[in-house]
Write an enzyme that holds these catalytic residues in place. Structure first.
Site, PDB file in Angstrom:
ATOM      1  N   ASN A   1       0.690  -1.332   0.127  1.00 51.22           N
ATOM      2  CA  ASN A   1       0.018   0.340  -0.208  1.00 51.22           C
ATOM      3  C   ASN A   1       0.977   1.367  -0.093  1.00 51.22           C
ATOM      4  O   ASN A   1       1.505   1.603   0.476  1.00 51.22           O
ATOM      5  CB  ASN A   1      -0.562   0.038   1.046  1.00 51.22           C
ATOM      6  CG  ASN A   1      -1.851   1.070   0.719  1.00 51.22           C
ATOM      7  OD1 ASN A   1      -1.563   1.993   0.657  1.00 51.22           O
ATOM      8  ND2 ASN A   1      -2.331   0.433   2.194  1.00 51.22           N
TER       9      ASN A   1
ATOM     10  N   ARG B   1      -2.611  -2.151  -3.584  1.00 52.70           N
ATOM     11  CA  ARG B   1      -3.390  -1.391  -3.325  1.00 52.70           C
ATOM     12  C   ARG B   1      -3.386  -0.228  -4.525  1.00 52.70           C
ATOM     13  O   ARG B   1      -2.155   0.769  -4.160  1.00 52.70           O
ATOM     14  CB  ARG B   1      -3.607  -1.057  -2.230  1.00 52.70           C
ATOM     15  CG  ARG B   1      -4.921   0.135  -1.473  1.00 52.70           C
ATOM     16  CD  ARG B   1      -4.759   1.056  -0.294  1.00 52.70           C
ATOM     17  NE  ARG B   1      -6.289   1.740  -1.244  1.00 52.70           N
ATOM     18  CZ  ARG B   1      -6.011   2.720   0.319  1.00 52.70           C
ATOM     19  NH1 ARG B   1      -4.809   3.495   0.291  1.00 52.70           N
ATOM     20  NH2 ARG B   1      -6.948   3.786   0.064  1.00 52.70           N
TER      21      ARG B   1
ATOM     22  N   HIS C   1     -12.710   2.971  -0.642  1.00 54.12           N
ATOM     23  CA  HIS C   1     -12.837   2.154   0.563  1.00 54.12           C
ATOM     24  C   HIS C   1     -13.607   0.905  -0.066  1.00 54.12           C
ATOM     25  O   HIS C   1     -14.039   0.199   0.996  1.00 54.12           O
ATOM     26  CB  HIS C   1     -13.715   2.485   2.042  1.00 54.12           C
ATOM     27  CG  HIS C   1     -12.988   3.864   2.185  1.00 54.12           C
ATOM     28  ND1 HIS C   1     -14.132   5.011   3.169  1.00 54.12           N
ATOM     29  CD2 HIS C   1     -11.827   4.184   2.460  1.00 54.12           C
ATOM     30  CE1 HIS C   1     -12.536   5.770   3.943  1.00 54.12           C
ATOM     31  NE2 HIS C   1     -11.665   5.176   3.189  1.00 54.12           N
TER      32      HIS C   1
ATOM     33  N   ARG D   1     -11.836  15.615   6.234  1.00 59.73           N
ATOM     34  CA  ARG D   1     -12.357  16.672   5.064  1.00 59.73           C
ATOM     35  C   ARG D   1     -14.313  17.327   5.319  1.00 59.73           C
ATOM     36  O   ARG D   1     -14.735  16.104   6.164  1.00 59.73           O
ATOM     37  CB  ARG D   1     -12.552  15.661   3.938  1.00 59.73           C
ATOM     38  CG  ARG D   1     -11.250  14.709   3.165  1.00 59.73           C
ATOM     39  CD  ARG D   1     -11.348  13.532   2.866  1.00 59.73           C
ATOM     40  NE  ARG D   1     -10.875  12.673   3.432  1.00 59.73           N
ATOM     41  CZ  ARG D   1     -10.305  11.046   3.121  1.00 59.73           C
ATOM     42  NH1 ARG D   1     -10.997  10.394   2.324  1.00 59.73           N
ATOM     43  NH2 ARG D   1      -9.385  10.291   3.407  1.00 59.73           N
TER      44      ARG D   1
ATOM     45  N   GLU E   1      -8.234  -4.718   4.832  1.00 59.44           N
ATOM     46  CA  GLU E   1      -8.218  -4.487   2.889  1.00 59.44           C
ATOM     47  C   GLU E   1      -6.926  -5.415   3.046  1.00 59.44           C
ATOM     48  O   GLU E   1      -6.913  -5.878   1.698  1.00 59.44           O
ATOM     49  CB  GLU E   1      -7.237  -3.372   3.297  1.00 59.44           C
ATOM     50  CG  GLU E   1      -9.255  -2.214   3.370  1.00 59.44           C
ATOM     51  CD  GLU E   1      -9.097  -0.508   3.661  1.00 59.44           C
ATOM     52  OE1 GLU E   1      -8.480  -0.457   5.182  1.00 59.44           O
ATOM     53  OE2 GLU E   1      -9.022   0.105   3.010  1.00 59.44           O
TER      54      GLU E   1
END
Ligand code: ADP
Length: 398
Positions: free
Chosen positions: A7, A90, A180, A241, A384
């Site tokens: 990742n 990823r 996601h 965010r 993940e």
């Protein structure tokens, strides 16, 4: 069979080596400050650790440090590359181009690079990392790319289109892509296992609540809507965010303060959300502690976040004409009983009942609804990396 999961960000590289015989993590680690100085921290499953500060002008040196950690350091877990069957990366943005995971080749690298315009912080870094990884590990080990967006590719046009002039969709690919996806996929699969039902027979809402947050509606076994949009800025408020808001508020601020589009982007992505409202931190634990101590803006941030999450869940119940199971995951979803209690108590009207003691749990897989609840509610830690490793294995097996 061992799969190496990568990742990569612009200045960091997280990795795991997973033994697929029993899906156990053999080692994991992180390279940081790539391009600036360089540091690796690596941990084997038995607790042995290797830490070093070593120059990493590019991702190539970072991968060389990882290879040293895996094969030569005091925390080594393999003897040679030959033990690694494949590498899974990823990738944040797959746009409409990538409907699923695939093997890396020159064309795939070029396409991921072209999609960089829609994920400028992520895709260019992924491309650099894939190239560096090929340089370090050679061409013999197959590499697979797994996209955060591909789980959302099943959304119907009525969910992914924006009501802008159609030409922006045709000319610039402007539409909702979500994010996601790997996590929502993993967690919704777990829901089906825990329900002991075919996923196709369930209406599921998965809430991934971490630094970045998104909620996804899954019906007939596939994603039908998700809260993140063209970029991971959309949806509801997150650590830094803003989530969705009236675009006119932004054009107004830009005009008043003479700000550029890039300035507005930075404000919405980096200075908003829990941090922007509370003025305390982007981390929910800090904001909760400040609220507890009487900080009113911190309390407001917490109240706003919970209210927005509840509204998204409510809207997806409407969109699917019902819900069978709701699952919470991510750092906040797995660890914040108060948030889960707030959401569930506000869904009481439709028969959601939670077990107060079960809901006190943190970070473990558990059903938190009572047996007579009309909707099952779960906490499901996401994984993940394992999802990427499984998909990588599936692709190389095909
Ligand atoms: P990322 O999106 O970066 O992977 P995580 O999933 O690790 O982030 O989630 C980070 C968030 O989880 C932070 O806001 C943090 O405060 C929150 N979190 C982690 N542990 C707890 C906890 N015990 N209680 C409440 N929030 C927590």
């Amino acid at each position: 069979m061992k799969i190496f999961v990568v990742n990569a960000g612009s200045s960091s590289l997280k990795y795991q080596l997973i033994d697929m015989e029993n899906e156990s993590v053999l080692a994991k680690g992180l390279c940081e400050r790539i391009g600036v100085t360089g540091a690796i921290s690596h941990k084997a499953a038995d607790g042995r650790e290797y830490k070093a500060e070593t120059p990493m002008p590019t991702h190539s040196e970072a991968f060389e440090a990882v290879v040293y950690a895996l094969m030569k350091s005091d925390a080594k877990v393999i003897d040679s590359f030959d033990e690694i069957s494949a590498i899974g990366h990823r990738i944040v943005q797959g746009g409409a181009v990538f409907k699923g995971s695939c093997l890396v080749n020159d064309k795939v690298i070029e396409q991921i690079s072209e999609l960089g315009a829609m994920a400028p912080l992520h895709n260019p870094a992924h491309v650099i990392a894939i190239k560096a990884c090929i340089k370090t590990f050679g061409e013999k080990i197959p590499q697979v790319v797994v996209f955060d967006t591909s789980f959302h590719q099943t959304m119907p046009p009525k969910a992914y289109m924006y009501a802008l002039p159609y030409e922006y969709y045709e000319r610039l690919d402007v539409r909702k892509y979500g994010a996601h996806g790997t996590s929502h996929h993993f967690v919704s699969d777990r829901v089906a296992v825990l329900e002991n039902k075919d996923k196709k027979d369930l209406k599921i809402i998965t809430c991934h609540l971490g630094n970045g947050c998104s909620i996804t509606a899954i019906k007939d076994g596939v994603c039908v809507d998700t809260s993140m949009g063209f970029t991971p800025l959309d949806g509801f408020m997150m650590g830094t965010r803003s989530g969705s808001l009236d675009p006119s508020a932004l054009t107004y601020i830009a005009e008043k303060d003479n700000l550029s589009a890039a300035d507005i982007n930075t404000i919405c992505n980096k200075k908003s959300g829990m941090l922007g409202v509370s003025g305390v931190s982007n981390d929910n634990r800090d904001v909760a502690a400040a609220a507890e101590a009487g900080n009113e803006r911190a309390r407001l941030a917490i109240d706003m976040q919970r209210y927005q999450i509840l509204k998204f869940i409510g809207s997806y119940i409407a969109a699917m004409n019902g819900v069978d199971a709701i699952a919470f995951t991510g750092g906040i979803g797995e660890n914040d009983p108060e948030l889960r209690k707030y959401v569930c108590e506000n869904l009481k009207y439709m028969g959601v009942k939670i077990d107060i003691d079960a809901n006190k749990c943190r970070g473990k897989e558990i059903k938190i609804s009572t047996d007579d609840s009309l909707v099952d509610v779960f906490v499901i830690p996401t994984n993940e990396e394992l999802a990427i490793a499984r998909d990588t294995l599936r692709i190389i097996s095909e």
